[in-house]
Write an enzyme that holds these catalytic residues in place. Sequence first.
Site, PDB file in Angstrom:
ATOM      1  N   GLN A 170      87.781  -2.687  52.932  1.00 44.19           N
ATOM      2  CA  GLN A 170      87.187  -2.806  51.588  1.00 44.19           C
ATOM      3  C   GLN A 170      87.307  -1.520  50.781  1.00 44.19           C
ATOM      4  O   GLN A 170      87.256  -1.551  49.558  1.00 44.19           O
ATOM      5  CB  GLN A 170      85.708  -3.195  51.686  1.00 44.19           C
ATOM      6  CG  GLN A 170      85.453  -4.630  52.091  1.00 44.19           C
ATOM      7  CD  GLN A 170      85.957  -5.644  51.078  1.00 44.19           C
ATOM      8  OE1 GLN A 170      86.223  -5.337  49.911  1.00 44.19           O
ATOM      9  NE2 GLN A 170      86.095  -6.874  51.524  1.00 44.19           N
ATOM     10  N   CYS A 225      78.125 -19.677  55.494  1.00 40.00           N
ATOM     11  CA  CYS A 225      77.184 -20.768  55.290  1.00 40.00           C
ATOM     12  C   CYS A 225      77.452 -21.821  56.351  1.00 40.00           C
ATOM     13  O   CYS A 225      78.539 -22.367  56.431  1.00 40.00           O
ATOM     14  CB  CYS A 225      77.390 -21.330  53.897  1.00 40.00           C
ATOM     15  SG  CYS A 225      77.062 -23.066  53.703  1.00 40.00           S
TER      16      CYS A 225
HETATM   17  C1  LIG Z   1      88.461  -8.959  54.803  1.00 37.52           C
HETATM   18  C2  LIG Z   1      87.980  -7.964  55.807  1.00 37.52           C
HETATM   19  C3  LIG Z   1      88.543  -7.908  57.091  1.00 37.52           C
HETATM   20  C4  LIG Z   1      89.570  -8.899  57.566  1.00 37.52           C
HETATM   21  O1  LIG Z   1      90.828  -8.714  56.985  1.00 37.52           O
HETATM   22  P1  LIG Z   1      91.874  -9.956  57.010  1.00 37.52           P
HETATM   23  O2  LIG Z   1      93.150  -9.353  56.549  1.00 37.52           O
HETATM   24  O3  LIG Z   1      91.323 -10.978  56.059  1.00 37.52           O
HETATM   25  O4  LIG Z   1      91.948 -10.449  58.414  1.00 37.52           O
HETATM   26  C5  LIG Z   1      88.103  -6.937  57.947  1.00 37.52           C
HETATM   27  N1  LIG Z   1      87.157  -6.057  57.576  1.00 37.52           N
HETATM   28  C6  LIG Z   1      86.594  -6.070  56.362  1.00 37.52           C
HETATM   29  C7  LIG Z   1      85.561  -5.050  56.003  1.00 37.52           C
HETATM   30  C8  LIG Z   1      86.975  -7.032  55.438  1.00 37.52           C
HETATM   31  O5  LIG Z   1      86.388  -7.060  54.242  1.00 37.52           O
END
Ligand SMILES: *Cc1c(COP(=O)(O)O)cnc(C)c1O
Length: 379
Positions: A179, A325
């Site tokens: 993120q 959910c």
């Molecule tokens: C979305 C997300 C993941 C997973 O990544 P993908 O590429 O969707 O498998 C892992 N950690 C965090 C903090 C995320 O927001």
Amino acid sequence: MRHIYLDNNATTHLHPEVLEAMLPYLGEIYGNASSIHWFGQEARRAIDLARERVADFLGGSTDEIVFTSGGTEADNQALIGIADLIGKPGSRIITTTVEHQAVLNSCRHLESKGFRVTYVPVDGLGRIDLQAFADSIDDDVILASVMLANNEVGTIQPIREAAQIARSKGILFHTDAVQAAGRIPLDVRELGVDLLSLSAHKLHGPKGCGALFVRSAIPRPVLVHGGHHERRMRAGTENVPAIVGFGQACQLAGSRIEEHSRLTASLRNRLEKGILDRLSHVRVNGCREHRLANTLNVSFEGVDGQMLAMNLDLMGIAVSTGSACQSDAMEPSYVLSAMGCSEGVATSCIRFSLGIDNTVEEVDLVLDALTNLMEGLRH
Ligand SMILES: *Cc1c(COP(=O)(O)O)cnc(C)c1O
């Protein structure tokens, strides 16, 4: 109907420049990058360039980047791969209560194999206590995993300090930066981490592609076994178009981090202020001081978050509760619960996650929609 997308922490749109960079590799340049002929070597060159771009983006070198199928696989490879490599029965891993499921469920898996896991708690703002983190590390600990920024509330953890503690105690340190990437500056050397996960689709790249940074001096974790791809750290014929798109997305993200955070912060702050000014019994969750500029998590007391999200969707506004959910009623967010929020607060939250393309006009439409909806839902 006009659609407004405020769910950029779930995924982001594929940037047109990224799509354009990918197209040749979905078309005429279809070689297997392991092949010696022109088709293969063109694909190989494209992967090499993408690897340089990803390495530049996070301040590492190209031999420290392993392409994976996404953030989830990168997290699995970091935790399970390292445990496989250097763990003994009874070895311990340190993580936190607010990690993404990719980390938490990798830990659960390791627990089922005889590893022990300590979940360091967070405070009411979602930050770990560095002293508690340090105190949790004893001689059995092999690895710590702490996320850089939380996906539900946007809280940014003190990763540099935590990595420093891990290093001083002689354990490896992993951070899930999925993120944070593209939203705050990233530099693996400055952070001092050994392993770091990225996902392409959270920064305007394609879905199903990510990377694990593995510092060159540490053991090399493997999750997917097979051929000699990715310097034997991740087997499988490379997803060339996705890797090319990921490289392009990293280059783009790196060039506009400041712009991204300035623009999303001004929209997010307008949204936050509007909600607090117009509505009563609302509460902003997360850490205002250390928070991703694009993320706003708000609890609307007495209202089911899932219900509110569905009603907003009917008005063309895409948001998330930030929590899985399971039924019609909303399960409390485990992140908010871990932050000590009451069940009422943890079931009434909405996550607004903005992107660089959102506008002031969209924010004002969302504020009007929320005001109208809340009048109805609260009566
Ligand atoms: C979305 C997300 C993941 C997973 O990544 P993908 O590429 O969707 O498998 C892992 N950690 C965090 C903090 C995320 O927001």
